[in-house]
Scaffold this active site. Structure first.
Site, PDB file in Angstrom:
ATOM      1  N   GLU A  42       0.808  -1.202   0.000  1.00 15.42           N
ATOM      2  CA  GLU A  42       0.000   0.000   0.000  1.00 15.42           C
ATOM      3  C   GLU A  42       0.856   1.273   0.000  1.00 15.42           C
ATOM      4  O   GLU A  42       0.357   2.363  -0.289  1.00 15.42           O
ATOM      5  CB  GLU A  42      -0.929   0.010   1.204  1.00 15.42           C
ATOM      6  CG  GLU A  42      -0.225   0.038   2.542  1.00 15.42           C
ATOM      7  CD  GLU A  42      -1.134  -0.423   3.673  1.00 15.42           C
ATOM      8  OE1 GLU A  42      -1.222   0.306   4.673  1.00 15.42           O
ATOM      9  OE2 GLU A  42      -1.744  -1.502   3.552  1.00 15.42           O
ATOM     10  N   ARG A  58      -2.853  -0.835  -9.751  1.00 14.03           N
ATOM     11  CA  ARG A  58      -1.985   0.265  -9.347  1.00 14.03           C
ATOM     12  C   ARG A  58      -0.664   0.285 -10.108  1.00 14.03           C
ATOM     13  O   ARG A  58      -0.081   1.355 -10.320  1.00 14.03           O
ATOM     14  CB  ARG A  58      -1.728   0.208  -7.835  1.00 14.03           C
ATOM     15  CG  ARG A  58      -2.930   0.655  -7.013  1.00 14.03           C
ATOM     16  CD  ARG A  58      -2.689   0.554  -5.517  1.00 14.03           C
ATOM     17  NE  ARG A  58      -3.809   1.142  -4.782  1.00 14.03           N
ATOM     18  CZ  ARG A  58      -4.017   0.976  -3.486  1.00 14.03           C
ATOM     19  NH1 ARG A  58      -3.176   0.228  -2.776  1.00 14.03           N
ATOM     20  NH2 ARG A  58      -5.046   1.540  -2.890  1.00 14.03           N
ATOM     21  N   LYS A  64     -11.905   7.768   1.178  1.00 14.93           N
ATOM     22  CA  LYS A  64     -11.975   6.335   1.474  1.00 14.93           C
ATOM     23  C   LYS A  64     -11.278   6.024   2.791  1.00 14.93           C
ATOM     24  O   LYS A  64     -11.759   5.198   3.575  1.00 14.93           O
ATOM     25  CB  LYS A  64     -11.327   5.550   0.332  1.00 14.93           C
ATOM     26  CG  LYS A  64     -11.269   4.046   0.542  1.00 14.93           C
ATOM     27  CD  LYS A  64     -10.636   3.367  -0.662  1.00 14.93           C
ATOM     28  CE  LYS A  64     -10.372   1.891  -0.398  1.00 14.93           C
ATOM     29  NZ  LYS A  64     -11.618   1.106  -0.290  1.00 14.93           N
TER      30      LYS A  64
END
Length: 446
Positions: free
Chosen positions: A335, A366, A432
């Protein structure tokens, strides 16, 4: 901002960076760092810890208070899912960060919207299998593309009744019978460590507990598994681990008070800003010991040219005026990849980021998205099957697309610190996991 300035994370500055472009999904002009950043940042709670805490509190034998929880779309989706199953969740303060959770018998019928939250789409189906009644799951279009089939197969092997039309994903229906047999199950968790965490979090409530074995390529995001195990043990659950094996004994879950740590992964763009601007940023409340993946920012950003120090007040990163490329396996901390890639695009030497093939199935692909957007601004990024090779080039302004991915949006903001004319599309998607990112970013730059 001077070091003594306010660190309230939810206060908007009222500047142009928090206007309708930020809230409506339009193009947000990423602010330049006109001088070295000097800031103290207070971050909201960890999404990963908040949603794990909510699940454990819902399964506890006693009511539970959750302190410093995250207020974001993902946490609101988890709260909505638990309420749909009959759990009482109430905010006890004006900010919504202090929660009271009162367990109740889980029941359907219920309809659960997972949005695009991986923790909701994976942690809640085992709860639904423990409920009495039918529970329907669906979410955002992207959620239907994200991997969940391995978890559903494992749940079926443990005695759950799930109808997904053979898709191995959403939409799906769990036919809860009020109990799950449990036992031993083998699955391939290389697509997401959340498959394992989902089974462990509810496993103590299965009749036979659960023994999860992994078979396949390495499981990513090991720190998130460590977090799950640590939080279970804090709730009185007996958990044993071995290589690619996790066992939860059947028994009660008893948790009455959980304090959520600040979200260290959300510190990534702010610490990167100190490095990029040659300034200094302190993140308040950084724990000395933690299972959060974001703690790896200490070593990663040091290798990229920063100087890091820790005190009980927080973690401080100071930019030294140089930005170095890095060769790093980010499997356990995937992440962080968007932020590290953004810094790498501004470095003086090339970078090679590997071990993150699983990022192709996150909120967006990503790996492809980072290569496309950095190259769109004049960069030189090559996709690898499991990562990126980034050769720094002079960048220019343009639109940096977020793909409705919060970490893509914040990586565009980092690049915009050094490159004039960068506009981030749909900066509002940062909600988010990080409320009012534009306002907090503006405060840090003020």
């Amino acid at each position: 901002m001077p070091d003594s300035a306010s660190s309230q994370p939810f206060r908007s500055t009222g500047s142009d960076t928090s206007t309708s472009a930020a809230s409506s999904g339009g193009h947000w002009p990423a602010p330049r760092a006109e001088r070295p950043m000097r800031a103290r940042i207070g971050l909201p709670g960890s999404k990963s810890m908040t949603n794990r805490a909510l699940v454990l509190a819902a399964l506890s034998q006693t009511p539970c208070r959750i302190r410093h929880s995250l207020v974001s779309r993902d946490s609101e989706l988890m709260i909505g899912a638990l309420r749909a199953l009959g759990v009482r969740v109430e905010a006890t303060d004006d900010t919504g960060t202090e929660l009271s959770v009162t367990p109740a018998p889980l029941r359907g019928p219920a309809a659960i919207d997972v949005g695009n939250a991986g923790t909701v789409m994976r942690f809640v189906p085992p709860l639904a299998a423990l409920a009495s009644g039918t529970v329907d799951f669906d979410g955002d279009p992207r959620a239907r593309e994200r991997p969940v089939g391995e978890l559903l197969s494992a749940l079926r092997g443990l005695g759950a009744d799930i109808d997904d039309g053979g898709r191995g994903g959403l939409p799906m229906t769990v036919h809860g019978t009020g109990a799950v047999r449990g036992g031993e199950v083998t699955l391939d968790a290389s697509g997401s460590s959340q498959f394992v965490s989902a089974l462990l979090l509810s496993g103590a409530r299965f009749t036979e507990g659960v023994h999860v074995r992994h078979s396949g390529p390495p499981v990513p995001s090991q720190p998130h598994l460590d977090m799950t195990v640590e939080m279970l043990r804090s709730a009185g659950v007996a958990v044993s681990t071995a290589e690619d094996s996790w066992k939860v004994e059947p028994g009660p879950i008893e948790v009455s008070d959980i304090t959520v740590e600040p979200d260290l992964s959300n510190a990534a763009p702010f610490l990167a800003a100190a490095l990029v601007s040659g300034g200094r940023v302190t993140v308040e409340g950084w724990p000395e010991h933690t299972t959060q993946p974001g703690d790896r920012l200490r070593s990663l950003l040091t290798r990229m040219g920063g100087e890091v120090s820790w005190s009980p007040e927080g973690l401080t990163l100071r930019g030294t005026g140089r930005i170095l490329g890095i060769d790093a396996d980010l499997r356990d901390v995937g992440e962080l990849t968007p932020t590290i890639a953004a810094v790498a695009a501004l470095a003086s030497t090339p970078s090679r980021l590997t071990g993150v093939a699983h990022l192709r199935r996150h909120e967006t692909d990503r790996i492809a998205a980072l290569a496309t957007e950095i190259n769109r601004l004049g960069g030189d990024v090559e996709e690898l099957p499991d990562g990126l090779v980034i050769v720094p080039r002079p960048l220019h302004g343009g639109v940096f697309h977020s793909y409705d991915d919060h970490r893509m949006a914040t990586s565009g903001a980092v690049i915009g610190l050094a490159v004039p004319g960068v506009e981030v599309e749909n900066i509002a998607t940062t909600r988010k996991t990080l409320p009012d990112f534009p306002g907090l970013w503006a405060e840090a730059l003020a």
